[in-house]
Design a protein around this motif. Structure first.
Motif, PDB file in Angstrom:
ATOM      1  N   ASN A  21       0.534  -1.329   0.065  1.00 20.26           N
ATOM      2  CA  ASN A  21       0.473   0.121   0.151  1.00 20.26           C
ATOM      3  C   ASN A  21       1.072   1.296  -0.061  1.00 20.26           C
ATOM      4  OD1 ASN A  21       0.996   0.104   2.589  1.00 20.26           O
ATOM      5  ND2 ASN A  21      -1.408  -0.101   3.313  1.00 20.26           N
ATOM      6  N   ARG A  26       3.847   6.636  -1.402  1.00 25.13           N
ATOM      7  CA  ARG A  26       4.901   7.125  -0.447  1.00 25.13           C
ATOM      8  C   ARG A  26       6.072   6.822  -1.456  1.00 25.13           C
ATOM      9  NH1 ARG A  26       5.239   5.382   4.554  1.00 25.13           N
ATOM     10  NH2 ARG A  26       6.805   6.513   4.982  1.00 25.13           N
ATOM     11  N   ASP A  48       0.750  -8.283  -1.833  1.00 25.96           N
ATOM     12  CA  ASP A  48      -0.723  -8.049  -1.802  1.00 25.96           C
ATOM     13  C   ASP A  48      -1.290  -7.023  -2.157  1.00 25.96           C
ATOM     14  OD1 ASP A  48      -3.047  -8.356  -0.280  1.00 25.96           O
ATOM     15  OD2 ASP A  48      -2.640  -6.801   0.783  1.00 25.96           O
ATOM     16  N   SER A 149     -11.670 -10.520   3.725  1.00 29.05           N
ATOM     17  CA  SER A 149     -10.934  -9.372   4.336  1.00 29.05           C
ATOM     18  C   SER A 149     -11.346  -8.498   5.170  1.00 29.05           C
ATOM     19  CB  SER A 149      -9.981  -8.424   2.906  1.00 29.05           C
ATOM     20  OG  SER A 149      -9.096  -7.185   4.105  1.00 29.05           O
ATOM     21  N   ASN A 150     -11.410  -8.419   6.145  1.00 28.61           N
ATOM     22  CA  ASN A 150     -12.058  -7.394   7.102  1.00 28.61           C
ATOM     23  C   ASN A 150     -13.179  -7.647   7.360  1.00 28.61           C
ATOM     24  OD1 ASN A 150     -10.756  -5.279   7.994  1.00 28.61           O
ATOM     25  ND2 ASN A 150     -10.851  -4.818   5.500  1.00 28.61           N
ATOM     26  N   LEU A 206       2.859  -5.154  11.405  1.00 32.56           N
ATOM     27  CA  LEU A 206       3.942  -4.312  12.034  1.00 32.56           C
ATOM     28  C   LEU A 206       3.826  -3.147  12.983  1.00 32.56           C
ATOM     29  CD1 LEU A 206       6.842  -4.700   9.031  1.00 32.56           C
ATOM     30  CD2 LEU A 206       7.305  -6.079  11.626  1.00 32.56           C
ATOM     31  N   SER A 208       2.048  -0.425  11.499  1.00 30.58           N
ATOM     32  CA  SER A 208       2.640   0.464  10.789  1.00 30.58           C
ATOM     33  C   SER A 208       3.914   0.960  10.994  1.00 30.58           C
ATOM     34  CB  SER A 208       1.418   1.562  10.687  1.00 30.58           C
ATOM     35  OG  SER A 208       0.655   1.781  10.262  1.00 30.58           O
ATOM     36  N   LYS A 214      11.598   1.494  16.284  1.00 28.85           N
ATOM     37  CA  LYS A 214      11.882   2.494  14.998  1.00 28.85           C
ATOM     38  C   LYS A 214      11.866   3.942  16.057  1.00 28.85           C
ATOM     39  CE  LYS A 214       9.733   3.037  10.992  1.00 28.85           C
ATOM     40  NZ  LYS A 214       9.765   2.359   9.092  1.00 28.85           N
ATOM     41  N   ARG A 226       6.353   6.848   8.317  1.00 33.09           N
ATOM     42  CA  ARG A 226       5.020   6.911   7.888  1.00 33.09           C
ATOM     43  C   ARG A 226       4.791   7.603   8.895  1.00 33.09           C
ATOM     44  NH1 ARG A 226       1.511   1.191   7.395  1.00 33.09           N
ATOM     45  NH2 ARG A 226       2.269   1.296   5.352  1.00 33.09           N
ATOM     46  N   ILE A 277       1.965 -10.164   5.579  1.00 38.50           N
ATOM     47  CA  ILE A 277       2.898  -9.545   4.658  1.00 38.50           C
ATOM     48  C   ILE A 277       3.466  -8.050   4.891  1.00 38.50           C
ATOM     49  CG2 ILE A 277       0.991 -10.776   2.252  1.00 38.50           C
ATOM     50  CD1 ILE A 277      -1.173  -8.233   3.325  1.00 38.50           C
ATOM     51  N   GLY A 279       4.249  -4.182   5.386  1.00 39.09           N
ATOM     52  CA  GLY A 279       5.163  -3.678   4.244  1.00 39.09           C
ATOM     53  C   GLY A 279       6.301  -2.649   4.264  1.00 39.09           C
ATOM     54  N   THR A 281       9.033   0.090   2.126  1.00 40.97           N
ATOM     55  CA  THR A 281       9.721   0.916   1.323  1.00 40.97           C
ATOM     56  C   THR A 281      10.773   1.145   1.006  1.00 40.97           C
ATOM     57  OG1 THR A 281       9.856   2.607   3.965  1.00 40.97           O
ATOM     58  CG2 THR A 281       7.754   3.104   2.505  1.00 40.97           C
ATOM     59  N   GLN A 285      14.518  -3.157   4.645  1.00 46.05           N
ATOM     60  CA  GLN A 285      13.591  -3.637   5.254  1.00 46.05           C
ATOM     61  C   GLN A 285      13.101  -5.421   4.882  1.00 46.05           C
ATOM     62  OE1 GLN A 285      10.774  -0.243   5.070  1.00 46.05           O
ATOM     63  NE2 GLN A 285      11.894   0.855   6.302  1.00 46.05           N
TER      64      GLN A 285
HETATM   65  N1  LIG Z   1      -7.341  -5.700   4.194  1.00 43.80           N
HETATM   66  C1  LIG Z   1      -7.133  -3.945   4.216  1.00 43.80           C
HETATM   67  O1  LIG Z   1      -8.218  -3.802   5.061  1.00 43.80           O
HETATM   68  C2  LIG Z   1      -5.806  -3.487   4.259  1.00 43.80           C
HETATM   69  C3  LIG Z   1      -5.365  -2.961   5.282  1.00 43.80           C
HETATM   70  C4  LIG Z   1      -4.119  -2.897   5.204  1.00 43.80           C
HETATM   71  C5  LIG Z   1      -3.023  -3.132   4.922  1.00 43.80           C
HETATM   72  N2  LIG Z   1      -2.984  -3.729   4.000  1.00 43.80           N
HETATM   73  C6  LIG Z   1      -2.323  -4.714   4.205  1.00 43.80           C
HETATM   74  O2  LIG Z   1      -1.415  -5.116   4.511  1.00 43.80           O
HETATM   75  C7  LIG Z   1       0.077  -4.769   4.060  1.00 43.80           C
HETATM   76  C8  LIG Z   1       1.102  -4.350   5.131  1.00 43.80           C
HETATM   77  O3  LIG Z   1       0.872  -3.470   5.910  1.00 43.80           O
HETATM   78  P1  LIG Z   1       0.824  -1.917   5.723  1.00 43.80           P
HETATM   79  O4  LIG Z   1       1.989  -1.693   5.528  1.00 43.80           O
HETATM   80  O5  LIG Z   1       0.000  -1.193   5.967  1.00 43.80           O
HETATM   81  O6  LIG Z   1       1.759  -2.345   7.720  1.00 43.80           O
HETATM   82  P2  LIG Z   1       2.737  -2.706   8.538  1.00 43.80           P
HETATM   83  O7  LIG Z   1       2.970  -4.098   7.516  1.00 43.80           O
HETATM   84  O8  LIG Z   1       2.321  -2.811   9.642  1.00 43.80           O
HETATM   85  O9  LIG Z   1       3.562  -1.597   8.446  1.00 43.80           O
HETATM   86  C9  LIG Z   1       4.306  -1.131   7.352  1.00 43.80           C
HETATM   87  C10 LIG Z   1       5.644   0.126   7.382  1.00 43.80           C
HETATM   88  O10 LIG Z   1       6.382  -0.812   8.834  1.00 43.80           O
HETATM   89  C11 LIG Z   1       7.948  -0.284   8.354  1.00 43.80           C
HETATM   90  N3  LIG Z   1       8.952  -1.009   7.839  1.00 43.80           N
HETATM   91  C12 LIG Z   1       8.666  -2.236   7.495  1.00 43.80           C
HETATM   92  N4  LIG Z   1      10.103  -3.300   7.737  1.00 43.80           N
HETATM   93  C13 LIG Z   1      10.512  -2.282   8.576  1.00 43.80           C
HETATM   94  C14 LIG Z   1      11.635  -2.883   8.865  1.00 43.80           C
HETATM   95  N5  LIG Z   1      12.420  -3.949   8.453  1.00 43.80           N
HETATM   96  N6  LIG Z   1      12.614  -2.069   9.624  1.00 43.80           N
HETATM   97  C15 LIG Z   1      12.623  -0.232   9.936  1.00 43.80           C
HETATM   98  N7  LIG Z   1      10.744  -0.213   9.382  1.00 43.80           N
HETATM   99  C16 LIG Z   1      10.226  -1.114   8.773  1.00 43.80           C
HETATM  100  C17 LIG Z   1       7.934   0.303   6.619  1.00 43.80           C
HETATM  101  O11 LIG Z   1       7.776   2.314   7.108  1.00 43.80           O
HETATM  102  P3  LIG Z   1       8.298   3.534   6.725  1.00 43.80           P
HETATM  103  O12 LIG Z   1       7.098   3.941   5.557  1.00 43.80           O
HETATM  104  O13 LIG Z   1       7.924   4.329   7.807  1.00 43.80           O
HETATM  105  O14 LIG Z   1       9.437   2.647   5.996  1.00 43.80           O
HETATM  106  C18 LIG Z   1       6.590  -0.152   6.186  1.00 43.80           C
HETATM  107  O15 LIG Z   1       5.909   0.906   5.391  1.00 43.80           O
HETATM  108  C19 LIG Z   1      -0.280  -3.352   3.357  1.00 43.80           C
HETATM  109  O16 LIG Z   1       1.108  -3.286   2.879  1.00 43.80           O
HETATM  110  C20 LIG Z   1      -1.517  -3.987   2.296  1.00 43.80           C
HETATM  111  O17 LIG Z   1      -1.062  -4.977   1.755  1.00 43.80           O
HETATM  112  C21 LIG Z   1      -3.836  -4.661   4.006  1.00 43.80           C
END
Ligand SMILES: NC(=O)c1ccc[n+]([C@@H]2O[C@H](COP(=O)([O-])OP(=O)(O)OC[C@H]3O[C@@H](n4cnc5c(N)ncnc54)[C@H](OP(=O)(O)O)[C@@H]3O)[C@@H](O)[C@H]2O)c1
Length: 312
Positions: A21, A26, A48, A149-150, A206, A208, A214, A226, A277, A279, A281, A285
């Motif tokens: 996403n 971003r 995803d 989902s959801n 994670l 977000s 961090k 983020r 999954i 996320g 950037t 990571q």
């Molecule tokens: N089904 C739904 O309604 C729904 C809702 C939300 C998300 N999603 C899916 O779920 C996926 C995962 O959720 P998400 O990306 O929103 O949140 P997440 O995986 O909890 O967090 C992702 C963020 O964590 C940081 N990050 C990741 N790996 C890192 C590392 N090794 N070290 C430091 N920072 C790290 C990055 O932040 P920075 O950006 O700061 O670098 C990245 O943008 C999404 O990409 C999307 O495909 C689905």
């Protein structure tokens, strides 16, 4: 990398997947290509996205970048978010699904989607209308597997029983919010998914980025991250969460791992979790997140972590 079967299917997905996403919002196309190349290099095959991410740019970037590597990737996308003005520009009706599938296939530059997920439940559309439209897409070869989902546990249960009674293709996965911080699914959804062998694909695994350590108490969020600004910071950067992160980070360090690895390995310690999954950037990571695949928490380690979580 380790792989698991996706629900009641024969499809093998990497236990660490990639959330996209950030793509087209971003991060730009050039950075997206770096992240995707690193993803495949780590043995991660599960990617995803959704028709709504980056207003379609996430799918578009993935399609362009993976055109020559299509068969190395398992592409999961979604439909049901609001994508335009007007009453039929969202939801899980036959009309909206049939309108959107061809747009996703075009942006992804492919003739099939591995996993097509209903992004949000649509209480105004009968579930049999949604499932029969998805079943038609499977029979047409445009979609290989379907997921939700959801969905609340009762909605997923209704969908499973409807598919069974009407001999329609069944959901193999459900994508809920689930992490060491947000654990509401543990009560009803996880037992349901265990019973019917439906894979859980946790989103915000994670939290977000909070569960990478961090963000720290009393310090400003690192620039460009983020949660450094905007409405998401208010929701995710809570003081009580930062206290919990502190404790989890200490526990992970004592076990020679990072808190980010713990966040992913703890999710994978749940039987029904298929792919986490995370996320990303940056390619670094992806490397860090993929490492979690090597760490299988023992039962006693999982219990110690659960005790920390229950006490906050
Ligand atoms: N089904 C739904 O309604 C729904 C809702 C939300 C998300 N999603 C899916 O779920 C996926 C995962 O959720 P998400 O990306 O929103 O949140 P997440 O995986 O909890 O967090 C992702 C963020 O964590 C940081 N990050 C990741 N790996 C890192 C590392 N090794 N070290 C430091 N920072 C790290 C990055 O932040 P920075 O950006 O700061 O670098 C990245 O943008 C999404 O990409 C999307 O495909 C689905």
């Amino acid at each position: 990398m380790q792989y698991r079967k996706l629900g009641n299917s024969g499809l093998e997905v990497s236990v660490v997947g990639l959330g996209t996403n950030n793509f087209g919002g971003r991060i730009d196309y050039e950075q997206t290509v770096k992240v995707l190349n690193q993803t495949l290099d780590e043995g991660i095959n599960f990617i995803d996205t959704a028709n709504s991410y980056g207003k379609g740019l996430s799918e578009e970037f993935i399609g362009k970048a993976l055109k020559k590597k299509r068969h190395d990737a398992i592409i999961a996308t979604k439909v049901a978010s609001q994508v335009g003005e007007g009453p039929n520009q969202r939801g899980a009706s036959r009309k909206h699904i049939m309108d959107q599938i061809d747009k996703s296939l075009m942006r992804l530059q492919t003739d099939y989607i591995d996993l097509y997920q209903i992004h949000f439940p649509d209480p105004e559309t009968p579930i049999d209308e949604t499932l029969s439209a998805l079943d038609d897409l499977v029979h047409a070869g445009k979609v290989r597997y379907i997921g939700s989902s959801n969905y609340a546990a009762w909605q997923l249960c209704e969908a499973v029983l409807t598919s069974q009674n009407q001999h329609l293709t069944q959901f193999v996965s459900e994508q809920p919010e689930f992490s060491m911080i947000e654990r509401k699914v543990a009560k009803e959804l996880l037992p349901l998914c265990d019973k019917y062998n439906i894979s859980v694909i946790p989103y915000f695994p994670l939290y977000s980025g909070l569960l990478t350590g961090k963000y720290q108490k009393g310090k400003p969020a690192p620039e460009g991250t983020r949660l450094s600004a905007g409405p998401m910071a208010t929701r995710f950067l809570r003081q009580d969460y930062l206290d919990l992160v502190d404790q989890l980070q200490n526990w992970a360090t004592q076990h020679d791992h990072s808190i980010g690895e713990l966040a992913i390995s703890w999710l994978l310690a749940h039987r029904s979790v298929g792919s986490v999954i995370a996320g990303a950037t940056k390619p670094e990571q992806v490397i860090a997140n993929a490492k979690a695949s090597d760490w299988q928490l023992t039962e006693s380690e999982k219990k110690e972590v659960d005790d920390i979580l229950e006490n906050y």
